[in-house]
Design an enzyme around this catalytic site. Structure first.
Site, short mmCIF file in Angstrom:
data_model
loop_
_atom_site.label_atom_id
_atom_site.label_comp_id
_atom_site.label_asym_id
_atom_site.label_seq_id
_atom_site.Cartn_x
_atom_site.Cartn_y
_atom_site.Cartn_z
N THR A 30 0.85 -1.22 0.00
CA THR A 30 0.00 0.00 0.00
C THR A 30 0.87 1.25 0.00
O THR A 30 0.49 2.27 -0.56
CB THR A 30 -0.96 0.04 1.21
N ASP A 107 2.30 -8.35 -7.53
CA ASP A 107 2.89 -7.14 -8.13
C ASP A 107 4.37 -7.25 -8.46
O ASP A 107 4.93 -6.35 -9.10
CB ASP A 107 2.64 -5.93 -7.22
N HIS A 124 -0.10 -16.52 -5.32
CA HIS A 124 -1.27 -16.15 -6.12
C HIS A 124 -0.89 -15.72 -7.53
O HIS A 124 -1.63 -14.96 -8.17
CB HIS A 124 -2.07 -15.04 -5.39
P1 NAD Z 1 -5.90 -7.78 2.65
O1 NAD Z 1 -6.40 -6.65 1.82
O2 NAD Z 1 -6.88 -8.80 3.13
O3 NAD Z 1 -5.18 -7.20 3.97
C1 NAD Z 1 -4.17 -6.26 3.92
C2 NAD Z 1 -3.81 -5.90 5.36
O4 NAD Z 1 -2.71 -5.02 5.30
C3 NAD Z 1 -4.94 -5.18 6.12
O5 NAD Z 1 -5.22 -5.89 7.31
C4 NAD Z 1 -4.34 -3.79 6.45
O6 NAD Z 1 -4.62 -3.37 7.76
C5 NAD Z 1 -2.86 -4.02 6.29
N1 NAD Z 1 -2.10 -2.87 5.82
C6 NAD Z 1 -2.45 -1.96 4.87
N2 NAD Z 1 -1.47 -1.06 4.69
C7 NAD Z 1 -0.46 -1.43 5.54
C8 NAD Z 1 0.83 -0.90 5.81
N3 NAD Z 1 1.30 0.19 5.19
N4 NAD Z 1 1.59 -1.54 6.72
C9 NAD Z 1 1.12 -2.65 7.39
N5 NAD Z 1 -0.09 -3.17 7.18
C10 NAD Z 1 -0.87 -2.57 6.26
O7 NAD Z 1 -4.72 -8.44 1.86
P2 NAD Z 1 -4.06 -9.89 1.95
O8 NAD Z 1 -4.09 -10.40 3.34
O9 NAD Z 1 -2.82 -9.86 1.17
O10 NAD Z 1 -5.10 -10.80 1.19
C11 NAD Z 1 -5.57 -10.98 0.23
C12 NAD Z 1 -5.31 -10.89 -1.23
O11 NAD Z 1 -5.01 -9.63 -1.71
C13 NAD Z 1 -4.26 -11.76 -1.80
O12 NAD Z 1 -4.92 -12.73 -2.52
C14 NAD Z 1 -3.48 -10.87 -2.79
O13 NAD Z 1 -3.26 -11.63 -3.97
C15 NAD Z 1 -4.41 -9.78 -3.03
N6 NAD Z 1 -3.92 -8.44 -3.40
C16 NAD Z 1 -2.63 -8.23 -3.81
C17 NAD Z 1 -2.21 -6.94 -4.15
C18 NAD Z 1 -0.80 -6.72 -4.64
O14 NAD Z 1 -0.23 -7.58 -5.31
N7 NAD Z 1 -0.18 -5.60 -4.27
C19 NAD Z 1 -3.08 -5.87 -3.99
C20 NAD Z 1 -4.39 -6.12 -3.55
C21 NAD Z 1 -4.81 -7.42 -3.26
#
Ligand code: NAD
Length: 253
Positions: A30, A107, A124
């Site tokens: 993020t 990513d 994934h």
């Molecule tokens: P999720 O969205 O379920 O959870 C993300 C967690 O990260 C949240 O609990 C949030 O509080 C925390 N968070 C957000 N910003 C943060 C920061 N700066 N520092 C610390 N914590 C922070 O995501 P997940 O658990 O990875 O689960 C699910 C799915 O999301 C996976 O299947 C993945 O493939 C997919 N996904 C991937 C991307 C990517 O590749 N960047 C982006 C979105 C979703």
């Protein structure tokens, strides 16, 4: 003060550990401007998860590609760069303190930060490639991107003519068996399992930290929000991953 103590404790665990695994989720990216799924402003605020299931892909591959393109244009995945948290994870590998990164992310930012391919398990899949759903051939995404942007959909495999899909794992699709096997092995055999930026709400990936703990590893969680495994973890830090890992790394040198 409490936070500083937690950073110090993690640094000490890292120094003592012989086999360290990092397990990362959308939260580590993020700070590279890629939103996660569930936080406010996240992907599910603008998109419907039902459009990203494997059933939808088979029902209407053209619509699947249109939605993927919309998602890419909205969040500009291609422009994302590794942030201090990815760099800290790569530094751990350079210091000989990290055996494996298991990531749920698609990513490619761990490799971009300098982690070696051999030490990154993508549970994934990834957005760098497309895969033929018939003969399983893989191609770089760029090789079909022009036709995708032109609306010439769905892209077809040049070997067998089969319909192609991004090489990410859609909801309802099986995880790549080899990646899952390697991840389970890494979780079972490490002595420190570090979760960074995951809500730990998606199975089967979220069972890996439970298995690591069950097999005797210390479990450490860095996540902005509480997770279902906080109560069994040895150390939990609710802080942004970039600042937290940078602080921990500064205590290792
Ligand atoms: P999720 O969205 O379920 O959870 C993300 C967690 O990260 C949240 O609990 C949030 O509080 C925390 N968070 C957000 N910003 C943060 C920061 N700066 N520092 C610390 N914590 C922070 O995501 P997940 O658990 O990875 O689960 C699910 C799915 O999301 C996976 O299947 C993945 O493939 C997919 N996904 C991937 C991307 C990517 O590749 N960047 C982006 C979105 C979703």
């Amino acid at each position: 003060m409490k936070l500083k103590r937690a950073h110090q404790q993690v640094a000490e665990l890292l120094l003592d550990a012989e086999t360290v695994v990092a397990f990362t989720g959308a939260g580590i990216s993020t700070e590279s401007s890629i939103p996660d799924f569930r936080s406010p402003g996240g992907i599910w605020d603008r998109f419907d998860p039902d459009d990203f299931t494997i059933e939808r892909f088979y029902q209407d591959p053209k619509k699947y590609w249109e939605k993927r393109l919309e998602l890419h244009r909205a969040f500009r995945f291609e422009e994302a760069q590794p942030n201090p948290a990815h760099h800290a994870v790569a530094d751990l590998e350079r210091m000989g303190k990290l055996n494996m990164v298991i990531t749920q992310n698609i990513d490619g930012l761990h490799q971009a930060a300098g982690n070696s391919e051999a030490r990154v398990i993508e549970l994934h899949g990834n957005v760098r490639e497309v895969k033929c759903m018939v003969c399983e051939a893989r191609y770089p995404r760029e090789s079909v991107w022009e036709e995708v942007e032109r609306g010439d959909l769905p892209p077809r495999c040049e070997r067998c003519g089969g319909v192609m899909k991004l090489a990410t794992v859609s909801f309802g699709e099986l995880l790549p068996a080899d990646a899952l096997r390697r991840a389970e092995q890494a979780a079972r055999t490490c002595d420190l399992f570090m979760v960074v930026g995951s809500s730990l709400g998606v199975e089967p990936a979220a069972s890996l930290p439970r298995n690591a703990k069950w097999h005797g590893a210390k479990l450490m969680i860095i996540n902005l929000e509480p997770t279902p495994l906080d109560r069994v973890a040895d150390i939990v830090i609710h802080e942004k991953a970039g600042a937290c890992l940078t602080e921990i790394l500064s205590r290792l040198t």
